[in-house]
Design a protein around this motif. Structure first.
Motif, PDB file in Angstrom:
ATOM      1  N   ALA A 105      -6.316   2.482  10.301  1.00 44.84           N
ATOM      2  CA  ALA A 105      -7.448   3.341  10.650  1.00 44.84           C
ATOM      3  C   ALA A 105      -6.907   4.715  11.013  1.00 44.84           C
ATOM      4  N   VAL A 134      -6.556  -4.929  11.333  1.00 45.02           N
ATOM      5  CA  VAL A 134      -7.175  -3.720  11.811  1.00 45.02           C
ATOM      6  C   VAL A 134      -7.587  -3.346  13.237  1.00 45.02           C
ATOM      7  N   LEU A 135      -8.440  -4.439  13.389  1.00 48.15           N
ATOM      8  CA  LEU A 135      -9.201  -4.524  14.587  1.00 48.15           C
ATOM      9  C   LEU A 135      -8.116  -4.625  15.977  1.00 48.15           C
ATOM     10  N   HIS A 184     -17.797   3.427  11.851  1.00 44.41           N
ATOM     11  CA  HIS A 184     -17.507   2.746  10.566  1.00 44.41           C
ATOM     12  C   HIS A 184     -18.395   3.048   9.430  1.00 44.41           C
ATOM     13  N   ALA A 215      -8.546  -7.553   7.759  1.00 41.33           N
ATOM     14  CA  ALA A 215      -9.398  -6.773   8.718  1.00 41.33           C
ATOM     15  C   ALA A 215      -9.180  -7.107  10.115  1.00 41.33           C
ATOM     16  N   ASP A 233     -18.727  -6.477   5.393  1.00 38.99           N
ATOM     17  CA  ASP A 233     -18.004  -7.802   5.040  1.00 38.99           C
ATOM     18  C   ASP A 233     -17.792  -8.248   3.703  1.00 38.99           C
ATOM     19  N   GLN A 256     -14.250  -2.632   5.167  1.00 34.92           N
ATOM     20  CA  GLN A 256     -13.520  -3.631   5.822  1.00 34.92           C
ATOM     21  C   GLN A 256     -13.258  -5.085   5.437  1.00 34.92           C
ATOM     22  N   GLY A 300      -9.942  -0.310   5.489  1.00 37.45           N
ATOM     23  CA  GLY A 300     -10.120  -0.968   6.975  1.00 37.45           C
ATOM     24  C   GLY A 300      -9.922  -2.445   6.918  1.00 37.45           C
ATOM     25  N   GLY A 301      -9.419  -3.000   5.606  1.00 34.18           N
ATOM     26  CA  GLY A 301      -9.202  -4.468   5.597  1.00 34.18           C
ATOM     27  C   GLY A 301      -9.300  -4.947   3.942  1.00 34.18           C
ATOM     28  N   TRP A 316     -19.425 -11.002  10.332  1.00 31.52           N
ATOM     29  CA  TRP A 316     -18.948  -9.840  10.582  1.00 31.52           C
ATOM     30  C   TRP A 316     -18.932  -9.318  12.061  1.00 31.52           C
ATOM     31  N   ILE A 373     -13.019   3.785  10.593  1.00 30.50           N
ATOM     32  CA  ILE A 373     -12.606   2.935   9.455  1.00 30.50           C
ATOM     33  C   ILE A 373     -13.716   2.496   8.466  1.00 30.50           C
ATOM     34  N   ASN A 419      -3.391  -1.301   5.134  1.00 29.61           N
ATOM     35  CA  ASN A 419      -4.567  -1.285   5.755  1.00 29.61           C
ATOM     36  C   ASN A 419      -4.286  -0.525   7.072  1.00 29.61           C
TER      37      ASN A 419
END
Length: 544
Positions: A380, A155-156, A169, A152, A174, A146, A354-355, A182, A143, A378
């Motif tokens: 990954a 995505v996590l 990453h 975000a 952030d 973010q 990623g976000g 973050w 990703i 969004n």
């Protein structure tokens, strides 16, 4: 190496195997040693030998089996006499004949081992023994860009749900210069000790020392990860056999190209990744300037490393390239969804959604363009290395937070020798008799098995990607753990097959004779079972 001038005579008498090779008027007689006779070679190697002798698989696939024998010490070859890659060697015709005789039971295991041992030790077959493989089914999430907030976090959550074991990453964390917030966002979803590696983006420069401190804290909690250098800026790491270079061209420090070259030249992993934030302007139309230079791309390509970038808030991917500056596609491996990495060829991708909000962007020369123009969400990129236990295979897909797969492709690594039961990628086995063959734990990609006879075959835990099974005879076959989700099984015979824990979601089984078929734990969600007799069956754990 001496030139073979005449014929090879193979004699099998009471288990004694002799090879007479007339070389410059000299005859070499080889007899087996006692230890070689004690070995039992796995059945799948014999399958390979038979297929190879009848031209069903190529030289490279057969030699992968030989590499396995050496790795498992079935053949003991002095390390000083072996080097290079087995896949690049041309095998003499007589070896193929020998393989066929062995597969048919005309010569015994020890005889076959000694014959191959002579070839390896004399340089006819050259095997790389230093190669480092990743752990089986190692899944990595890629990703970039973010931010903080619901997208975000989503995505996590996706990364967690997809069971990724590592995050790489590619910068821009952030956008608020708040390393604590973050890191907390990551920890709340993935945990405080999840393996998470990053490179700085242009929005991370001000607080980079503190971001780097958070990354070092995670590194310390993961003893399986080893890194050298300035983490994220000019560093290289290994995690579960995966080698990745984290650098920051255009962001911090200099001479990244020479660092990359040195690290790749000294590494023996068959999966390598170069990761940084900026991409390059001539490969994407709206970038504001050349941030990195071509050298970092070329050195990664020359070392066979996958190139992971972000910066632009899009997802995009190339085909396999042999020249980045002129965007020249590898003519020998040009299919858009079948990529390869080797010395001198690789591909690059941008996973920058990623976000953060997604931008309008088009890459006319790229295989995949996923941006606001396509209504992108969004997500990954996920890559599973050593997929299905095949060290030189990887399977990748980009998935968005809506659960939709946007891109899907395979990668084959040609870096060094590799172990593989067979190499069933884009193979036409339609109508072939594969009765009783051991295909367990393999990954079978884009292979045509229509009308093939697989009676009693072991396909347990095999991964079937793009594989055709229409009309195949799977009577009494072991398919435990296989996903047949949405497969076209028209005319496929499943009588007596073991379908324990098999996904049959969405499959049309109407009118099918499932006499003796084991369905415990199978997932039959949305399957068409019209006219199927399941009376008296053990459906323990079966999802209907």
């Amino acid at each position: 190496m001496k030139k073979i001038l005449a014929a090879v005579v193979l004699i099998v008498i009471a288990g004694i195997f002799s090879i007479s090779i007339f070389v410059q008027e000299e005859a070499i007689i080889l007899t087996p040693n006692a230890s070689a006779q004690d070995y039992v070679i796995p059945a799948w190697i014999k399958n390979n030998a038979g297929w190879w002798a009848t031209n069903q698989i190529d030289d490279s696939s057969f030699l992968q089996g030989i590499q396995y024998l050496i790795k498992e010490k079935i053949m003991i070859i002095p390390s000083t006499e072996t080097s290079g890659s087995s896949g690049s060697q041309k095998v003499p015709t007589w070896v193929k004949n020998n393989a066929g005789w062995w597969a048919e039971g005309q010569i015994d295991d020890s005889s076959f081992v000694i014959g191959i041992q002579w070839l390896v030790s004399n340089g006819i077959i050259v095997v790389e023994e230093k190669l480092i493989h990743t752990y089986a089914d190692l899944r990595v999430a890629f990703i970039g860009d973010q931010g903080l907030g619901p997208n975000a976090i989503a995505v996590l959550e996706l990364i967690k749900d997809e069971r990724a074991q590592l995050v790489l990453h590619q910068g821009d964390f952030d956008y608020e210069d708040d390393p604590d917030k973050w890191d907390k966002q990551i920890s709340n979803v993935l945990g405080t000790d999840f393996p998470y590696f990053g490179t700085p983006g242009n929005h991370d420069v001000k607080e980079w020392n503190n971001y780097q401190g958070k990354l070092y804290d995670r590194l310390k909690k993961n003893p399986d990860a080893e890194c050298i250098g300035d983490l994220g800026v000019k560093s290289s790491c290994t995690y579960h056999g995966l080698f990745f270079i984290l650098v920051a061209p255009g962001i911090s420090d200099s001479d990244h190209d020479s660092f990359i070259k040195k690290q790749l030249n000294e590494n023996h992993s068959n999966w390598r990744i170069c990761s940084w934030h900026y991409d390059i302007n001539t490969m994407q139309r709206e970038a504001d300037q050349n941030k990195t230079g071509w050298e970092v791309y070329e050195y990664c390509k020359n070392g066979g490393a996958i190139i992971a970038n972000a910066y632009q808030h899009v997802y995009a991917r190339t085909k396999t390239l042999i020249n980045f500056e002129n965007h020249i596609v590898d003519s020998e491996w040009s299919e858009p969804n079948k990529l390869r990495v080797k010395e001198g060829a690789t591909f690059t991708f941008i996973s920058g959604i990623g976000g953060m909000p997604i931008v309008k962007q088009k890459y006319d020369d790229w295989t995949i363009n996923y941006s606001s123009d396509q209504g992108a969400s969004n997500g990954a990129l996920f890559c599973t290395f050593n997929v299905g236990g095949q060290p030189n295979k990887a399977y990748c897909y980009f998935k968005n937070i809506d659960g939709r797969i946007i891109d899907e492709f395979t990668i084959t690594s040609f870096l060094g020798a590799h172990i593989d039961k067979i190499n069933p990628t884009d193979v036409d086995w339609s109508g072939r008799d594969l009765t009783g063959n051991d295909l367990s734990n393999t990954t079978i990609i884009d292979t045509n098995l229509s009308s093939a006879t697989l009676v009693g075959a072991d396909l347990s835990n095999a991964v079937l990607i793009g594989t055709t099974l229409t009309g195949a005879d799977l009577t009494d076959a072991n398919l435990t753990g296989v996903s047949l989700k949405d497969k076209d099984l028209t005319g496929t015979i499943l009588t007596g097959a073991d379908l324990t824990d098999v996904s049959l979601t969405g499959v049309d089984l109407s009118g099918r004779d499932l006499t003796g078929t084991i369905l415990r734990g199978a997932d039959l969600t949305n399957a068409n079972l019209t006219g199927v007799d399941l009376s008296g069956r053990d459906l323990t754990g079966t999802i209907l």
